[in-house]
Design an enzyme around this catalytic site. Sequence first.
Site, PDB file in Angstrom:
ATOM      1  CG  ASN A  86      -1.767   1.475   1.371  1.00 12.93           C
ATOM      2  OD1 ASN A  86      -1.657   2.025   0.648  1.00 12.93           O
ATOM      3  ND2 ASN A  86      -2.265   1.496   2.606  1.00 12.93           N
ATOM      4  CD1 TRP A  87       3.621   0.743  -2.746  1.00 11.83           C
ATOM      5  CD2 TRP A  87       3.836   1.961  -4.670  1.00 11.83           C
ATOM      6  NE1 TRP A  87       4.184   0.096  -3.299  1.00 11.83           N
ATOM      7  CE2 TRP A  87       4.558   0.757  -4.796  1.00 11.83           C
ATOM      8  CE3 TRP A  87       3.786   2.750  -5.892  1.00 11.83           C
ATOM      9  CZ2 TRP A  87       4.985   0.221  -5.798  1.00 11.83           C
ATOM     10  CZ3 TRP A  87       4.463   2.385  -7.020  1.00 11.83           C
ATOM     11  CH2 TRP A  87       5.154   0.950  -6.909  1.00 11.83           C
ATOM     12  CE  LYS A  88      -0.032   3.491   4.820  1.00 13.18           C
ATOM     13  NZ  LYS A  88       0.040   3.708   6.027  1.00 13.18           N
ATOM     14  CG  HIS A 120      -6.025   1.581   5.139  1.00 12.35           C
ATOM     15  ND1 HIS A 120      -5.386   2.704   6.083  1.00 12.35           N
ATOM     16  CD2 HIS A 120      -4.891   0.973   4.826  1.00 12.35           C
ATOM     17  CE1 HIS A 120      -4.247   2.525   6.281  1.00 12.35           C
ATOM     18  NE2 HIS A 120      -3.845   1.480   5.712  1.00 12.35           N
ATOM     19  CD  GLU A 129      -3.076   5.594   6.709  1.00 15.25           C
ATOM     20  OE1 GLU A 129      -3.283   5.709   5.420  1.00 15.25           O
ATOM     21  OE2 GLU A 129      -2.324   4.995   7.192  1.00 15.25           O
ATOM     22  CD  GLU A 164      -3.909  -2.597   7.282  1.00 17.11           C
ATOM     23  OE1 GLU A 164      -2.578  -2.904   6.971  1.00 17.11           O
ATOM     24  OE2 GLU A 164      -4.392  -1.602   7.197  1.00 17.11           O
ATOM     25  N   GLY A 187       2.294   2.279  10.878  1.00 17.34           N
ATOM     26  CA  GLY A 187       3.118   3.165  10.728  1.00 17.34           C
ATOM     27  C   GLY A 187       3.730   3.701  11.741  1.00 17.34           C
ATOM     28  CB  SER A 201       4.941  -1.712  12.002  1.00 17.84           C
ATOM     29  OG  SER A 201       4.544  -0.545  12.197  1.00 17.84           O
ATOM     30  N   GLY A 239       2.766  -1.138   4.387  1.00 20.83           N
ATOM     31  CA  GLY A 239       2.749   0.226   3.871  1.00 20.83           C
ATOM     32  C   GLY A 239       4.198   0.744   3.885  1.00 20.83           C
ATOM     33  N   GLY A 240       4.736   1.232   5.190  1.00 18.61           N
ATOM     34  CA  GLY A 240       6.214   2.010   4.903  1.00 18.61           C
ATOM     35  C   GLY A 240       7.158   0.943   4.239  1.00 18.61           C
TER      36      GLY A 240
HETATM   37  C1  PEP Z   1      -0.952   0.209   6.019  1.00 12.18           C
HETATM   38  O1  PEP Z   1      -1.057   1.244   5.901  1.00 12.18           O
HETATM   39  O2  PEP Z   1      -1.742  -0.768   5.602  1.00 12.18           O
HETATM   40  C2  PEP Z   1       0.299  -0.425   6.831  1.00 12.18           C
HETATM   41  C3  PEP Z   1       0.334  -1.617   7.272  1.00 12.18           C
HETATM   42  O3  PEP Z   1       1.226   0.492   6.958  1.00 12.18           O
HETATM   43  P1  PEP Z   1       2.629   0.231   7.709  1.00 12.18           P
HETATM   44  O4  PEP Z   1       3.042  -1.122   7.169  1.00 12.18           O
HETATM   45  O5  PEP Z   1       3.520   1.518   7.468  1.00 12.18           O
HETATM   46  O6  PEP Z   1       2.350  -0.168   9.226  1.00 12.18           O
END
Ligand code: PEP
Length: 256
Positions: free
Chosen positions: A10-12, A96, A98, A168, A174, A214, A235-236
């Site tokens: 997920n590149w957001k 998600h 967010e 999640e 994040g 994470s 994500g990151g």
């Molecule tokens: C996400 O936003 O779906 C996610 C898992 O982010 P991160 O890996 O950065 O925690």
Amino acid sequence: MSRKYLIAGNWKMNKTATEAADLVQEINSLAGSQTSVQVCICPSFTALSKSSELVEESEVFLGAQDMSPEPSGAFTGEVSAEMLRDLYVTFVILGHSERRQYFNETNEVINRKILAAIQNNLKPIFCIGETLDERESGSTLEVVRTQVREGLAGYPSSAIENLVLAYEPVWAIGTGKTATDEMAQEVHADIRKVLKEMFGDSAGDSVRILYGGSMKPENADGLLSQPDVDGGLIGGASLTSRAFCGIVDAAGRACA
Ligand code: PEP
């Protein structure tokens, strides 16, 4: 029941279309020809078209980060399922945290999006998870069960093979804090129980449940070796090919 691991990035709101093209090419060369793990990248809408061309010859799948529940019409700024299909998008992240937090998405709105996605043959990656307050007050399982039941209301059993869930925990997204392997397994097993109640044992057993929060190469082996963890939503760590493909490698080890 063997479920193929899925690692989705997920590149957001990161990467211009030009920057995305570089990253797609790197991922293609590191993971684009293997087939033991399913790999999916979810760039922003503006990078989908270019990314779609670049993954055409590789085993990497394309996903979007959101989608309108409406088929078409006067909804300024929105993107429909049909528009995504036209770009050969296969997966779409829905619900998600967010989107729930900053765009007020409710279980009811997410449910409409999920149903619109499957009507158009898109595979939803349906995200659920508790906040820190909810975990600390002991209501994690109750919160997640409600999200699953309400998000999947009216979901047809005939489309069960298109469904992917992503657990999640909001406090892990994040933040660098990850659920322990045991915490993840406990919630994933409970989600599978709810899926079995809703769709029957064999369908519930067939649905992939990803962990997100994470995840990185350093903690992926432990999480991915849990019996009900079938991949990761990243994500990151999906923003560099080395970290992302390191997690793909971990999934390859888990299924070997
Ligand atoms: C996400 O936003 O779906 C996610 C898992 O982010 P991160 O890996 O950065 O925690």
